[in-house]
Design an enzyme around this catalytic site. Structure first.
Site, PDB file in Angstrom:
ATOM      1  N   CYS A 167     -25.645  -1.786  15.440  1.00 44.67           N
ATOM      2  CA  CYS A 167     -24.427  -2.618  15.448  1.00 44.67           C
ATOM      3  C   CYS A 167     -24.217  -3.134  16.871  1.00 44.67           C
ATOM      4  CB  CYS A 167     -23.223  -1.842  14.909  1.00 44.67           C
ATOM      5  SG  CYS A 167     -22.743  -0.402  15.891  1.00 44.67           S
ATOM      6  N   ASN A 182     -22.411   0.449  19.051  1.00 44.18           N
ATOM      7  CA  ASN A 182     -23.000   1.761  18.710  1.00 44.18           C
ATOM      8  C   ASN A 182     -21.976   2.893  18.802  1.00 44.18           C
ATOM      9  OD1 ASN A 182     -25.664   3.961  19.912  1.00 44.18           O
ATOM     10  ND2 ASN A 182     -25.125   3.465  17.817  1.00 44.18           N
ATOM     11  N   CYS A 242     -19.019   2.587  16.368  1.00 50.04           N
ATOM     12  CA  CYS A 242     -18.275   2.571  15.091  1.00 50.04           C
ATOM     13  C   CYS A 242     -19.235   2.545  13.890  1.00 50.04           C
ATOM     14  CB  CYS A 242     -17.318   1.382  15.027  1.00 50.04           C
ATOM     15  SG  CYS A 242     -16.000   1.468  16.269  1.00 50.04           S
ATOM     16  N   ARG A 243     -19.815   1.387  13.608  1.00 45.12           N
ATOM     17  CA  ARG A 243     -20.555   1.238  12.349  1.00 45.12           C
ATOM     18  C   ARG A 243     -21.906   1.963  12.327  1.00 45.12           C
ATOM     19  NH1 ARG A 243     -20.293  -5.096  12.518  1.00 45.12           N
ATOM     20  NH2 ARG A 243     -20.371  -4.508  14.723  1.00 45.12           N
ATOM     21  N   SER A 244     -22.755   1.726  13.335  1.00 43.82           N
ATOM     22  CA  SER A 244     -24.123   2.267  13.210  1.00 43.82           C
ATOM     23  C   SER A 244     -24.209   3.796  13.321  1.00 43.82           C
ATOM     24  CB  SER A 244     -25.101   1.574  14.167  1.00 43.82           C
ATOM     25  OG  SER A 244     -24.755   1.761  15.506  1.00 43.82           O
ATOM     26  N   ASP A 264     -16.738  -5.624  11.474  1.00 43.00           N
ATOM     27  CA  ASP A 264     -16.513  -4.846  12.689  1.00 43.00           C
ATOM     28  C   ASP A 264     -15.072  -4.330  12.672  1.00 43.00           C
ATOM     29  OD1 ASP A 264     -16.185  -3.888  15.222  1.00 43.00           O
ATOM     30  OD2 ASP A 264     -17.089  -5.615  16.222  1.00 43.00           O
TER      31      ASP A 264
END
Ligand code: 4NP
Length: 161
Positions: free
Chosen positions: A11, A14, A16-18, A128
């Site tokens: 993401c 690095n 939050c999402r990934s 995001d």
């Protein structure tokens, strides 16, 4: 024994999402008793949070669902194309940035939008959550939970990407 399949989630920051995608994929693999078949990691394209734990909002939301995240932020690098079999990006901006690291066709075939494995939505991007409220983190959790579960299922069926 055959080599583990190596999957890198990417993401922007690095945090939050990934790292959540990484933690959820591992969770599903361990529930299915197939953790030994995979190696997973995550990275960000902007390098602003290198060495940091995942965002407290991401960690809090994941913990609410019984998922613990163990990752320190790191920046995506060119060598990742050689070290990983699949590079699963969260959105088209990440996809574009990662593509700028290589001209090699083999490398380019490794890049996929993770949300293409979302079984209930045609949307291609994981939004995001960084600038939004708590509900955005829960929405991202649900998207990543079902997308990583379906990705694992397809990989175990031998459906190559
Ligand atoms: P992520 O969210 O890409 O899901 O980790 C973000 C985290 C930090 C920033 C942007 C997005 N940032 O600009 O610092």
């Amino acid at each position: 024994m055959s080599q583990p399949t190596r999957i890198l989630f990417v993401c922007l920051g690095n945090i939050c999402r990934s790292p959540l995608a990484e933690g959820l994929f591992l969770h599903h693999a361990s529930q299915a008793g197939v953790q030994h078949l995979f190696e997973v990691d995550s990275a960000g394209t902007n390098g602003l949070h290198v060495g940091e734990d995942p965002d407290p909002r991401t960690r809090r939301n994941a913990a609410k669902h019984g998922i613990e995240l163990n990752h320190k932020g790191r920046k995506f690098e060119k060598a990742d194309f050689d070290n990983w079999d699949y590079i699963l990006v969260m959105d088209k901006q990440n996809q574009h940035t990662v593509r700028t690291y290589t001209n090699d066709d083999l490398h380019l075939t490794k890049i996929h939008l993770l949300r293409n494995w979302d079984p209930i939505s045609e949307a291609q991007e994981v939004p995001d959550p960084w600038y939004g409220g708590e509900e955005g983190f829960e929405q991202v959790f649900q998207i990543l939970h079902r997308s990583t579960e379906n990705l694992l299922r397809q990989l175990l069926k031998g459906h190559i990407l």
